[in-house]
Write an enzyme that holds these catalytic residues in place. Structure first.
Site, PDB file in Angstrom:
ATOM      1  N   HIS A   1      -5.364   9.532  -5.488  1.00  0.00           N
ATOM      2  CA  HIS A   1      -6.076   8.376  -4.932  1.00  0.00           C
ATOM      3  C   HIS A   1      -6.848   8.794  -3.685  1.00  0.00           C
ATOM      4  O   HIS A   1      -6.400   9.653  -2.913  1.00  0.00           O
ATOM      5  CB  HIS A   1      -5.132   7.200  -4.635  1.00  0.00           C
ATOM      6  CG  HIS A   1      -4.077   7.460  -3.606  1.00  0.00           C
ATOM      7  ND1 HIS A   1      -4.282   7.288  -2.254  1.00  0.00           N
ATOM      8  CD2 HIS A   1      -2.784   7.869  -3.734  1.00  0.00           C
ATOM      9  CE1 HIS A   1      -3.162   7.565  -1.592  1.00  0.00           C
ATOM     10  NE2 HIS A   1      -2.248   7.930  -2.462  1.00  0.00           N
TER      11      HIS A   1
ATOM     12  N   ASP B   1      -8.062   6.474  -1.368  1.00  0.00           N
ATOM     13  CA  ASP B   1      -7.895   5.560  -0.237  1.00  0.00           C
ATOM     14  C   ASP B   1      -6.749   6.039   0.639  1.00  0.00           C
ATOM     15  O   ASP B   1      -5.917   6.847   0.212  1.00  0.00           O
ATOM     16  CB  ASP B   1      -7.652   4.132  -0.722  1.00  0.00           C
ATOM     17  CG  ASP B   1      -6.316   3.981  -1.433  1.00  0.00           C
ATOM     18  OD1 ASP B   1      -6.082   4.739  -2.403  1.00  0.00           O
ATOM     19  OD2 ASP B   1      -5.502   3.127  -1.035  1.00  0.00           O
TER      20      ASP B   1
ATOM     21  N   ASP C   1      -2.083  12.761   2.111  1.00  0.00           N
ATOM     22  CA  ASP C   1      -1.856  11.619   1.226  1.00  0.00           C
ATOM     23  C   ASP C   1      -3.108  10.747   1.148  1.00  0.00           C
ATOM     24  O   ASP C   1      -3.317   9.882   1.980  1.00  0.00           O
ATOM     25  CB  ASP C   1      -0.670  10.808   1.752  1.00  0.00           C
ATOM     26  CG  ASP C   1      -0.287   9.645   0.868  1.00  0.00           C
ATOM     27  OD1 ASP C   1      -0.700   9.607  -0.300  1.00  0.00           O
ATOM     28  OD2 ASP C   1       0.431   8.747   1.359  1.00  0.00           O
TER      29      ASP C   1
ATOM     30  N   GLU D   1      -4.477   2.600  -3.938  1.00  0.00           N
ATOM     31  CA  GLU D   1      -3.043   2.846  -4.091  1.00  0.00           C
ATOM     32  C   GLU D   1      -2.260   2.420  -2.864  1.00  0.00           C
ATOM     33  O   GLU D   1      -1.202   1.790  -2.976  1.00  0.00           O
ATOM     34  CB  GLU D   1      -2.807   4.331  -4.371  1.00  0.00           C
ATOM     35  CG  GLU D   1      -1.381   4.648  -4.849  1.00  0.00           C
ATOM     36  CD  GLU D   1      -0.377   4.851  -3.730  1.00  0.00           C
ATOM     37  OE1 GLU D   1       0.830   4.756  -3.977  1.00  0.00           O
ATOM     38  OE2 GLU D   1      -0.811   5.091  -2.572  1.00  0.00           O
ATOM     39  N   GLU D   2      -2.788   2.745  -1.682  1.00  0.00           N
ATOM     40  CA  GLU D   2      -2.068   2.392  -0.460  1.00  0.00           C
ATOM     41  C   GLU D   2      -2.023   0.881  -0.253  1.00  0.00           C
ATOM     42  O   GLU D   2      -1.142   0.367   0.442  1.00  0.00           O
ATOM     43  CB  GLU D   2      -2.718   3.063   0.750  1.00  0.00           C
ATOM     44  CG  GLU D   2      -2.754   4.581   0.694  1.00  0.00           C
ATOM     45  CD  GLU D   2      -1.385   5.230   0.808  1.00  0.00           C
ATOM     46  OE1 GLU D   2      -0.363   4.504   0.759  1.00  0.00           O
ATOM     47  OE2 GLU D   2      -1.323   6.453   0.935  1.00  0.00           O
TER      48      GLU D   2
ATOM     49  N   HIS E   1       1.495   8.477   6.108  1.00  0.00           N
ATOM     50  CA  HIS E   1       1.582   7.104   6.608  1.00  0.00           C
ATOM     51  C   HIS E   1       1.829   7.037   8.111  1.00  0.00           C
ATOM     52  O   HIS E   1       1.860   5.940   8.672  1.00  0.00           O
ATOM     53  CB  HIS E   1       2.671   6.290   5.897  1.00  0.00           C
ATOM     54  CG  HIS E   1       2.413   6.055   4.449  1.00  0.00           C
ATOM     55  ND1 HIS E   1       2.976   4.994   3.766  1.00  0.00           N
ATOM     56  CD2 HIS E   1       1.657   6.708   3.539  1.00  0.00           C
ATOM     57  CE1 HIS E   1       2.584   5.026   2.495  1.00  0.00           C
ATOM     58  NE2 HIS E   1       1.780   6.068   2.345  1.00  0.00           N
TER      59      HIS E   1
END
Length: 466
Positions: free
Chosen positions: A101, A103, A134, A169-170, A434
């Site tokens: 992903h 995003d 990520d 996704e996030e 994150h």
């Protein structure tokens, strides 16, 4: 005639020589603040999708490369832009679907970053920046592996390849299931590689074979019709903060283990993992003890957890002598493999309603669900992936569970029940996905690219019916 060994040597050389350009392209992607959360500017997400699509078109391998969206079921909204590319298999070869992903998470408190979150920065063998690990590194691992395969064997190989680079996704993959349904023919594959997980450590690769599920919801606690003076009524009138604190405390026992009846645990062996390693990887200070019971990895991989991730209440700067009439909290629960997320949510809601103090009124909204995942490790794709990881990293891979969740994998299983799903990744335990100062370990990235390129080469020599 080209031998298998010479093909593999050529893949190795091509993967190694392609790393500098792959990291440069990754840096360009990191500079795009592609946050798909509500309230953020959507233009960078579109710009990120276009940049990824350009990289894919530059491979010169795909019959179609498109940016597509799907509807968010039950709403009039469209999901965020995803990149979809397809290349049909030939001569009986299998098809592989590569997922990542583009995003990213919001940056949080920028003051906690040692370098600007959207300015890729090299420091101590790591590339820092939001999305550097990520999951823009996952996008670039796929792109770089395909570049290496093309350079080593040419663009006329027989392996079928589909790419799906998601853009939300996030933010919860709200249109994911609809996207799968809309594009099922293009995405159908024998093997699916989800590059959105991690490794055992920076030097040891891993296949993720179990993921906890998750449920997330907002709870409002109300005890008063309006705010009242805490001096005049405190001691007789329960305020919402008091009720919320007492209620939330019932979710855990004295050891910090979840104390909600109806939440299940999975019984499974876990590899050795010390408290010292936990402290190092999680940033747990010496004076703070771990919570829960059982082996540390069983607590993370195989048991439920509950976390309060947000709260709406008067801030410290705005504090006054007032009884709060209502408080809202966001609760995120991780669900052990083997239990449905909706069943876990029902158990948590029932517990909270049963333990609401002083007759506090509770309301539950914004429920979200993602089921757990267990990999069938008996398939040929897992064996082939382990072989490629061993050759790419130089050490045997480890089968791991992950305490986090990738809820859309349940959608993949439902839409493509015959596909073998491999969950891999480029993160190591210090990637801080994150969190502030997210980073990518450069050697891990090199090995991940090589491993995937070797996997593609092996599948290009395999009959899909084997």
């Amino acid at each position: 005639m080209t031998t298998d060994l010479s093909r593999q040597d050529a893949v190795r050389e091509a993967a190694a020589s392609g790393i500098p350009s792959a990291l440069a392209d990754l840096g360009a992607l990191v500079r795009i603040p592609s946050i798909a959360f509500p309230g953020f500017d959507e233009e960078p997400v579109q710009r990120s999708a276009e940049a990824v699509a350009d990289l894919v078109r530059g491979l010169g391998l795909f019959e179609t490369v498109e940016i597509r969206r799907a509807a968010v079921p039950g709403t009039s909204e469209q999901g965020q832009p995803a990149v979809l590319a397809t290349r049909a298999a030939r001569n009986g070869r299998p098809t592989i679907l590569l997922y990542a992903h583009h995003d990213v998470q919001p940056v949080g408190d920028e003051g906690l970053w040692e370098s600007p979150p959207f300015e890729p920065t090299l420091r101590g063998g790591r590339l820092y920046g939001r999305g550097a690990a990520d999951d823009k590194a996952g996008v670039m691992a796929h792109v770089a592996a395909l570049r290496a395969l093309k350079e080593a064997v040419g663009d006329d190989f027989d392996l079928g390849v589909a790419l799906f680079f998601e853009g939300e996704e996030e933010a919860g993959s709200k249109s994911f299931a609809q996207f799968l349904s809309d594009n099922a023919d293009a995405l159908r594959a024998d093997v699916i590689v989800v590059a959105d997980s991690g490794n055992w450590d920076a030097k040891t690769p891993a296949l993720t074979v179990s993921l906890r599920g998750n449920t997330r919801f907002t709870m409002r606690v109300k005890t008063l019709e309006h705010a009242s003076h805490s001096g005049m009524f405190g001691g007789a009138v329960p305020d919402a903060m008091m009720a919320t604190v007492k209620l939330l405390a019932t979710l855990w026992d004295e050891d910090g283990a979840v104390a909600v009846e109806g939440l299940t645990e999975r019984t499974a062996e876990t590899p050795p993992y010390s408290e010292e390693t936990l402290r190092d990887e999680a940033g747990l200070p010496a004076g703070v003890s771990p919570i829960g019971r059982g082996t540390i990895l069983s607590r993370i991989w195989n048991k439920p957890s509950i976390t309060v991730t947000g709260i709406d209440a008067p801030s410290v700067v705005n504090a006054s002598n007032t009884l709060s009439p209502e408080i809202s909290v966001v609760i995120s629960a991780r669900v052990a493999p083997g239990q449905r997320a909706r069943d876990a949510y029902a158990a948590i809601e029932a517990h909270l309603r049963a333990h609401a103090p002083f007759g506090a009124e509770l309301a539950f909204t914004d429920q979200d669900f993602g089921d757990a995942f267990l990999v069938d490790t008996t398939g040929w794709a897992v064996a082939t992936a382990r072989e490629a990881l061993r050759e790419g990293y130089g050490v045997e891979s480890v089968d791991i569970g992950v305490g986090g969740s990738i809820p859309f994998i349940a959608d993949l299983v439902r839409e493509f029940p015959g596909a073998q799903i491999l969950v891999t990744g480029v993160e190591d335990p210090h990637a801080r996905a994150h969190s502030p100062n997210e980073s990518l370990h450069l050697d891990t990235f090199r090995n991940a690219v090589l491993s995937e390129a070797l996997l593609l080469e092996k599948l290009d020599r395999r009959d899909s019916g084997e």
